[in-house]
Write an enzyme that holds these catalytic residues in place. Structure first.
Site, PDB file in Angstrom:
ATOM      1  N   GLU A  86       0.833  -1.229   0.000  1.00 23.80           N
ATOM      2  CA  GLU A  86       0.000   0.000   0.000  1.00 23.80           C
ATOM      3  C   GLU A  86       0.853   1.258   0.000  1.00 23.80           C
ATOM      4  O   GLU A  86       0.479   2.268   0.615  1.00 23.80           O
ATOM      5  CB  GLU A  86      -0.952   0.016   1.194  1.00 23.80           C
ATOM      6  CG  GLU A  86      -2.079  -0.957   1.121  1.00 23.80           C
ATOM      7  CD  GLU A  86      -2.704  -1.027  -0.246  1.00 23.80           C
ATOM      8  OE1 GLU A  86      -2.822   0.023  -0.899  1.00 23.80           O
ATOM      9  OE2 GLU A  86      -3.051  -2.136  -0.666  1.00 23.80           O
TER      10      GLU A  86
HETATM   11  C1  LIG Z   1       2.898  -9.588   0.246  1.00 19.96           C
HETATM   12  C2  LIG Z   1       2.636  -8.514  -0.738  1.00 19.96           C
HETATM   13  C3  LIG Z   1       1.334  -8.226  -1.113  1.00 19.96           C
HETATM   14  C4  LIG Z   1       1.072  -7.229  -2.074  1.00 19.96           C
HETATM   15  N1  LIG Z   1      -0.202  -7.020  -2.503  1.00 19.96           N
HETATM   16  C5  LIG Z   1      -0.431  -6.220  -3.588  1.00 19.96           C
HETATM   17  C6  LIG Z   1      -1.711  -6.144  -4.196  1.00 19.96           C
HETATM   18  O1  LIG Z   1      -2.681  -6.754  -3.740  1.00 19.96           O
HETATM   19  N2  LIG Z   1      -1.846  -5.386  -5.320  1.00 19.96           N
HETATM   20  C7  LIG Z   1      -0.806  -4.700  -5.860  1.00 19.96           C
HETATM   21  O2  LIG Z   1      -0.990  -4.049  -6.877  1.00 19.96           O
HETATM   22  N3  LIG Z   1       0.425  -4.734  -5.290  1.00 19.96           N
HETATM   23  C8  LIG Z   1       0.638  -5.481  -4.174  1.00 19.96           C
HETATM   24  N4  LIG Z   1       1.891  -5.551  -3.604  1.00 19.96           N
HETATM   25  C9  LIG Z   1       2.957  -4.740  -4.157  1.00 19.96           C
HETATM   26  C10 LIG Z   1       3.374  -3.616  -3.209  1.00 19.96           C
HETATM   27  O3  LIG Z   1       2.382  -2.636  -3.158  1.00 19.96           O
HETATM   28  C11 LIG Z   1       4.739  -3.115  -3.680  1.00 19.96           C
HETATM   29  O4  LIG Z   1       5.688  -4.119  -3.348  1.00 19.96           O
HETATM   30  C12 LIG Z   1       5.123  -1.792  -3.044  1.00 19.96           C
HETATM   31  O5  LIG Z   1       4.289  -0.761  -3.497  1.00 19.96           O
HETATM   32  C13 LIG Z   1       6.580  -1.422  -3.335  1.00 19.96           C
HETATM   33  O6  LIG Z   1       6.901  -1.558  -4.685  1.00 19.96           O
HETATM   34  P1  LIG Z   1       8.191  -2.397  -5.095  1.00 19.96           P
HETATM   35  O7  LIG Z   1       8.122  -3.716  -4.417  1.00 19.96           O
HETATM   36  O8  LIG Z   1       8.290  -2.384  -6.562  1.00 19.96           O
HETATM   37  O9  LIG Z   1       9.396  -1.622  -4.446  1.00 19.96           O
HETATM   38  P2  LIG Z   1      10.192  -0.411  -5.131  1.00 19.96           P
HETATM   39  O10 LIG Z   1       9.231   0.582  -5.673  1.00 19.96           O
HETATM   40  O11 LIG Z   1      11.219  -0.962  -6.026  1.00 19.96           O
HETATM   41  O12 LIG Z   1      10.893   0.230  -3.847  1.00 19.96           O
HETATM   42  C14 LIG Z   1      12.113  -0.266  -3.284  1.00 19.96           C
HETATM   43  C15 LIG Z   1      12.593   0.727  -2.216  1.00 19.96           C
HETATM   44  O13 LIG Z   1      12.859   1.995  -2.843  1.00 19.96           O
HETATM   45  C16 LIG Z   1      12.106   3.023  -2.214  1.00 19.96           C
HETATM   46  N5  LIG Z   1      11.663   3.996  -3.228  1.00 19.96           N
HETATM   47  C17 LIG Z   1      11.119   3.742  -4.434  1.00 19.96           C
HETATM   48  N6  LIG Z   1      10.826   4.889  -5.054  1.00 19.96           N
HETATM   49  C18 LIG Z   1      11.176   5.895  -4.246  1.00 19.96           C
HETATM   50  C19 LIG Z   1      11.104   7.324  -4.321  1.00 19.96           C
HETATM   51  N7  LIG Z   1      10.569   7.948  -5.363  1.00 19.96           N
HETATM   52  N8  LIG Z   1      11.569   8.038  -3.271  1.00 19.96           N
HETATM   53  C20 LIG Z   1      12.079   7.435  -2.182  1.00 19.96           C
HETATM   54  N9  LIG Z   1      12.162   6.089  -2.049  1.00 19.96           N
HETATM   55  C21 LIG Z   1      11.718   5.326  -3.064  1.00 19.96           C
HETATM   56  C22 LIG Z   1      10.932   2.314  -1.557  1.00 19.96           C
HETATM   57  O14 LIG Z   1      10.423   3.050  -0.457  1.00 19.96           O
HETATM   58  C23 LIG Z   1      11.568   0.993  -1.137  1.00 19.96           C
HETATM   59  O15 LIG Z   1      12.211   1.151   0.099  1.00 19.96           O
HETATM   60  C24 LIG Z   1       2.154  -6.500  -2.622  1.00 19.96           C
HETATM   61  C25 LIG Z   1       3.464  -6.774  -2.221  1.00 19.96           C
HETATM   62  C26 LIG Z   1       3.716  -7.778  -1.315  1.00 19.96           C
HETATM   63  C27 LIG Z   1       5.143  -8.087  -0.951  1.00 19.96           C
END
Ligand SMILES: Cc1cc2nc3c(=O)[nH]c(=O)nc-3n(C[C@H](O)[C@H](O)[C@H](O)COP(=O)(O)OP(=O)(O)OC[C@H]3O[C@@H](n4cnc5c(N)ncnc54)[C@H](O)[C@@H]3O)c2cc1C
Length: 593
Positions: free
Chosen positions: A437
């Site tokens: 989220e």
């Molecule tokens: C168990 C689980 C359930 C989930 N359920 C859903 C779901 O139902 N539907 C859905 O659509 N998604 C879902 N997700 C996805 C989840 O919302 C994303 O994993 C999350 O939004 C982070 O995206 P990412 O994993 O690509 O991390 P990234 O975006 O790659 O982030 C990696 C790190 O970089 C930081 N970062 C990235 N961009 C910036 C920025 N601009 N400024 C500062 N810091 C930054 C982040 O804070 C994080 O610490 C789920 C994930 C998991 C693990």
């Protein structure tokens, strides 16, 4: 393990005094909601959480989920519990009565959400997502779509999901590539979504996916994203689920926690194209999806609170039973609850949990007053407050969820590190809440970059002056609350100075917002938690003077005192980090890491 009893009395106290229930139920939409109804709902929810959901929590963790023949298999006990959940009318307690919901205030429903999460967060995610989907459709879908889908979602007969994430599009959805091609009155969706919570399962008759995708002529970036509803089973002419749509689970992720919640890779359109229907206007899908995301964010905050509460309860009972060491003035060995260091951990757990609960319920109450208010000026105030509170509830309460569940392991010593006691599961389950989220880092940036800066700090300043209004009653309350008064005043000063520092420094230092955001979020969350516990202590002091229950009310006073002494001083450190700015954070080039 039936080791969870919802703290109904504490919840009622919080709803009534810290989330301003009287103001909420005075709104015309809630004219039929009385104290007896709320009491009955909380008592019954507590029975369901403790008696049905908590006992299968451990089993779900051990058994997990898997994909067999294009479908996700979950423990049978989860399907049985879901059937009972729906039979009890729980899915729709706060939903729109027009579609069969009971229309209770979110302020009350969130206490139930906390119970479901505490008892079994993996299970709780399924109905939570459905609620978010209902809200988004109710607000943005055509009447035809609402008629076709909402009643079944509200009853729980069908479940909802949110499909945003793709491998290259996580925090930044601008690079999303899932496609939606017009095909008559509908759209053909093709693409792959990852990490979709409860993306497939046999618990509901149909699964309604809310999917972000791009139309052929869509502009690049976030302004070219549209929202579609894609059912797992296409609907027959009579509205019943018919043939399979082209959306299938490819695999489920192997995760640190929430093992019983299927986190799916979903393939849309691999076999010809999944049928979908546009929700809201073309290219305005992200804004529509925000309705669901903001709803979910508060729910995720409540997951932090629920897991904190559960870990606290288990830790207290262990600390009462576990005998180790000696204490001054006591003959023989003592239970570890006698040791000041163990008490420090238990009181940190309890006071942080209560602060987190108060923050979540208060946010829900802001949302109720925003959505159901009849006075436009008041509704605008509550909207600004709710928008400010949402990232705080999500991020602060889930950071606290991690801290408290980690403390739960420490109270158990070695028994906390082995899986049998269950506290390790709470810690593992709590960890995801800081990530999904919108990560807590992104929430903090939203708080500072949008909520603080967009109105030149006006919303924060108005809230600060409201929080300062407890100073006079605290002064009148005498010696017992002197420490609370002093610590809260200091913490509020730090908050004001840091807000000004960011408002005036942002132009000088373009990296300041991102560098300072996390500590600003922790600062404001800690201050609001302290304000809420102070309010609780004031109510308790009045009620004690009127002859109220000494044990319960006296505890509220001690929680505020302990928090003032042990937690509010953290504000000084968070403020120092905010003031430090971005210089050392940005000093290394990437190769130097
Ligand atoms: C168990 C689980 C359930 C989930 N359920 C859903 C779901 O139902 N539907 C859905 O659509 N998604 C879902 N997700 C996805 C989840 O919302 C994303 O994993 C999350 O939004 C982070 O995206 P990412 O994993 O690509 O991390 P990234 O975006 O790659 O982030 C990696 C790190 O970089 C930081 N970062 C990235 N961009 C910036 C920025 N601009 N400024 C500062 N810091 C930054 C982040 O804070 C994080 O610490 C789920 C994930 C998991 C693990």
């Amino acid at each position: 393990m039936t080791d969870y009893q919802a703290p109904v009395r504490q919840m009622r106290f919080t709803i009534e005094h810290l989330a301003d229930l009287p103001e909420v139920v005075a709104l015309p939409d809630f004219s039929s909601v009385d104290t007896d109804t709320i009491e009955a709902v909380l008592e019954e929810a507590a029975k369901f959480a403790g008696g049905v959901l908590a006992p299968i929590n451990w089993l779900g963790d051990r058994q997990g989920v898997k994909v067999v023949n294009d479908a996700v298999v979950v423990p049978q006990e989860f399907s049985d519990a879901y059937a009972q959940f729906c039979a009890g009318g729980w899915p729709g307690i706060a939903s729109n009565p027009e579609f069969g919901g009971q229309g209770l205030p979110k302020t009350v429903a969130l206490a139930c959400d906390e119970m479901w999460a505490a008892a079994n967060v993996a299970f709780a995610l399924c109905p939570e997502l459905s609620q978010g989907a209902i809200l988004a459709m109710d607000r943005h879908a055509t009447d035809e779509l609402k008629q076709a889908y909402l009643e079944k979602l509200v009853s729980g007969q069908w479940a909802g999901t949110m499909c945003l994430t793709e491998p290259q599009a996580g925090s930044d959805l601008s690079t999303l590539t899932t496609k939606a091609e017009p095909a008559g009155d509908r759209y053909r969706i093709t693409g792959r979504k990852i990490y979709i919570t409860w993306g497939d399962h046999p618990m509901a008759e149909n699964i309604i996916h809310l999917v972000l995708a791009r139309l052929p002529d869509a502009p690049a970036g976030t302004k070219g994203i549209s929202l579609f509803v894609v059912p797992k089973y296409k609907l027959n002419a009579d509205g019943t689920p018919g043939e399979c749509n082209d959306v299938f689970p490819v695999s489920v992720e192997h995760k640190l926690g929430i093992h019983a919640s299927p986190t799916c890779v979903l393939a849309f359109g691999d076999r010809g194209g999944a049928e979908g229907y546009l929700v809201g206007k073309p290219n305005e899908g992200l804004a529509a999806m925000f309705t669901m995301m903001n709803y979910m964010r508060l729910g995720v905050g409540a997951q932090g609170t629920g897991l904190s509460e559960r870990s606290y309860q288990k830790s207290v009972s262990y600390a009462r039973e576990r005998v180790q060491g000696r204490a001054p003035g006591v003959k023989g060995q003592v239970a570890i609850i006698r040791h000041p260091d163990v008490r420090r951990m238990l009181l940190l757990m309890r006071s942080l949990t209560q602060a987190s609960r108060a923050i979540c319920y208060y946010t829900a109450s802001c949302l109720d007053r925003m959505a159901h208010g009849t006075d436009a000026e008041a509704a605008a105030k509550w909207q600004a407050r709710a928008e400010l509170m949402t990232p705080i509830a999500k991020a602060w309460c889930t950071e606290i969820g991690q801290e408290v569940t980690e403390l739960g392991i420490q109270v158990h010593g070695g028994m906390g590190y082995v899986e049998e006691t269950g506290v390790a599961q709470f810690y593992r389950d709590a960890r995801i809440a800081s990530i999904y989220e919108g990560t807590n880092g992104i929430q903090a940036i939203d708080l500072v970059g949008r909520k603080l800066l967009r109105d030149g700090g006006a919303t924060v300043a108005a809230f600060v002056s409201e929080m300062r209004s407890v100073d006079a009653p605290l002064a009148n309350a005498g010696e017992d609350l002197a420490v609370v008064r002093q610590a809260l005043a200091r913490a509020l000063d730090e908050l004001v100075q840091c807000s000004t520092h960011i408002l005036t420094g942002e132009r000088r230092d373009p990296e300041l917002v991102s560098a300072a955001a996390f500590d600003y979020m922790m600062l404001i969350g800690t201050v609001i938690g302290g304000w809420q516990l102070a309010r609780g202590a004031l109510v308790a002091t009045d009620q004690l003077a009127a002859g109220g229950d000494k044990a319960f009310l006296g505890t509220q006073v001690v929680l505020a005192q302990f928090y003032a002494e042990h937690v509010l001083p953290r504000c000084i450190a968070h403020a120092a980090v905010v003031r430090a700015g971005s210089a050392s954070t940005m000093a290394l080039v990437a190769d130097q890491f």
